[in-house]
Design an enzyme around this catalytic site. Structure first.
Site, short mmCIF file in Angstrom:
data_model
loop_
_atom_site.label_atom_id
_atom_site.label_comp_id
_atom_site.label_asym_id
_atom_site.label_seq_id
_atom_site.Cartn_x
_atom_site.Cartn_y
_atom_site.Cartn_z
N HIS A 132 0.86 -1.17 0.00
CA HIS A 132 0.00 0.00 0.00
C HIS A 132 0.91 1.23 0.00
O HIS A 132 1.81 1.34 0.83
CB HIS A 132 -0.87 -0.06 1.26
CG HIS A 132 -1.85 1.06 1.41
ND1 HIS A 132 -3.10 1.06 0.79
CD2 HIS A 132 -1.79 2.21 2.12
CE1 HIS A 132 -3.75 2.15 1.13
NE2 HIS A 132 -2.98 2.88 1.93
N HIS A 155 -2.79 4.63 -2.83
CA HIS A 155 -3.83 5.39 -2.13
C HIS A 155 -3.59 6.87 -2.39
O HIS A 155 -2.65 7.46 -1.83
CB HIS A 155 -3.75 5.04 -0.64
CG HIS A 155 -4.82 5.66 0.19
ND1 HIS A 155 -4.82 5.56 1.56
CD2 HIS A 155 -5.93 6.39 -0.13
CE1 HIS A 155 -5.88 6.20 2.05
NE2 HIS A 155 -6.56 6.72 1.04
C1 DX5 Z 1 -3.05 7.30 6.56
C2 DX5 Z 1 -2.67 6.29 5.52
C3 DX5 Z 1 -2.52 4.90 6.06
C4 DX5 Z 1 -1.42 4.76 7.08
C5 DX5 Z 1 -1.49 3.42 7.76
O1 DX5 Z 1 -3.31 8.52 5.97
O2 DX5 Z 1 -3.66 6.23 4.51
O3 DX5 Z 1 -2.33 3.98 5.00
O4 DX5 Z 1 -0.16 4.93 6.53
O5 DX5 Z 1 -0.58 3.40 8.81
P1 DX5 Z 1 -0.95 2.74 10.23
O6 DX5 Z 1 -1.26 1.31 9.96
O7 DX5 Z 1 0.28 2.94 11.05
O8 DX5 Z 1 -2.14 3.48 10.76
ZN ZN Z 2 -3.48 4.55 3.07
#
Ligand code: DX5
Ligand code: ZN
Length: 235
Positions: free
Chosen positions: A42, A75
């Site tokens: 991701h 994303h």
């Molecule tokens: C937040 C991002 C997430 C994040 C996830 O804006 O979209 O993908 O990096 O990281 P964790 O799992 O540490 O919340």
């Molecule tokens: Zn994300």
């Protein structure tokens, strides 16, 4: 229309978020996570407008592409996804996930990404109702429910979003859609169980994979949790 997909046969995918990895040793992080059992990566793209943080663009996605064959889930936390989807497809993104709250017309983004020949996903922030995505679900290859406010890794999971995961699960099942239902933000073993029980199938995990301990052990623990959650799912 095909019958609803029974919970047990759904594939549960773990997608480490590289935002939580050491950017100075990203290739090593990719290698470790792939060897440790990751199903996808991701990649969190932030533009400093849609969210108050700036991360990286297509060049970094291309660098990751060159180091793994796993699918890249990109994303796009950016104000104008329509302007950039082609660059991210060219960089090697396999699914391009835009936010319905962004400025681009969602249907135009969906059409454009499909024309580029890759998968398209739509994401909603914790304060956005599922009804914003509902009208386009049939045309989506991924639905992403955010369980933290976009912008930073390492935040705490917001349990209220689980009702949206259930709503999305019902809708995808009613359509017989195999689209991954992603949960993103604050996924640790304890919250992964809840998300899986609510019907999520794609688990973005940043800090819980890269911030402490061994990547492979962390992935093993998360895998056990999502399997446990899926067993608990009552349908
Ligand atoms: C937040 C991002 C997430 C994040 C996830 O804006 O979209 O993908 O990096 O990281 P964790 O799992 O540490 O919340
Ligand atoms: Zn994300």
């Amino acid at each position: 229309m095909s019958a609803p997909v029974p919970g047990k046969t759904r594939r549960l995918l773990l997608a480490p978020s590289l935002l939580s990895a050491d950017f100075g040793a990203l290739g090593e992080a990719v290698r470790e996570a792939e060897a440790g059992g990751a199903d996808a990566f991701h990649l969190d793209v932030m533009d400093g407008h849609f969210v108050p943080n700036i991360t990286f663009g297509p060049a970094l996605v291309a660098a990751v592409r060159a180091r793994t064959r796993l699918p890249l889930d990109v994303h796009l936390m950016i104000e104008e996804p329509l302007k950039y989807v082609e660059a991210f497809q060219k960089a090697g993104g396999d699914s391009l996930v835009f936010h319905v709250e962004a400025r681009s017309d969602p249907e135009e983004v969906i059409r454009t990404v499909h024309r580029l020949g890759v998968q398209v996903g739509a994401a909603i922030r914790p304060d956005t109702p599922f009804s914003r995505i509902d009208p386009m679900v049939e045309r989506l290859d991924e639905v992403l429910v955010m369980s933290v406010y976009p912008g930073f890794s390492g935040q705490k999971f917001i349990p209220d979003v689980l009702s949206k995961v259930r709503a999305a699960r019902e809708r995808l099942d009613a359509l017989g859609s195999p689209a991954p239902l992603s949960i993103d933000g604050g996924i640790v073993p304890e919250t992964a169980v809840e998300a899986a029980a609510a019907g999520a199938t794609f688990f973005v995990c940043g800090n819980s994979v890269f911030q402490s301990g061994e990547v492979a052990d962390n992935l093993r623990r998360l895998r056990a949790s999502v399997n446990e959650g899926a067993r608990r799912a009552v349908r």
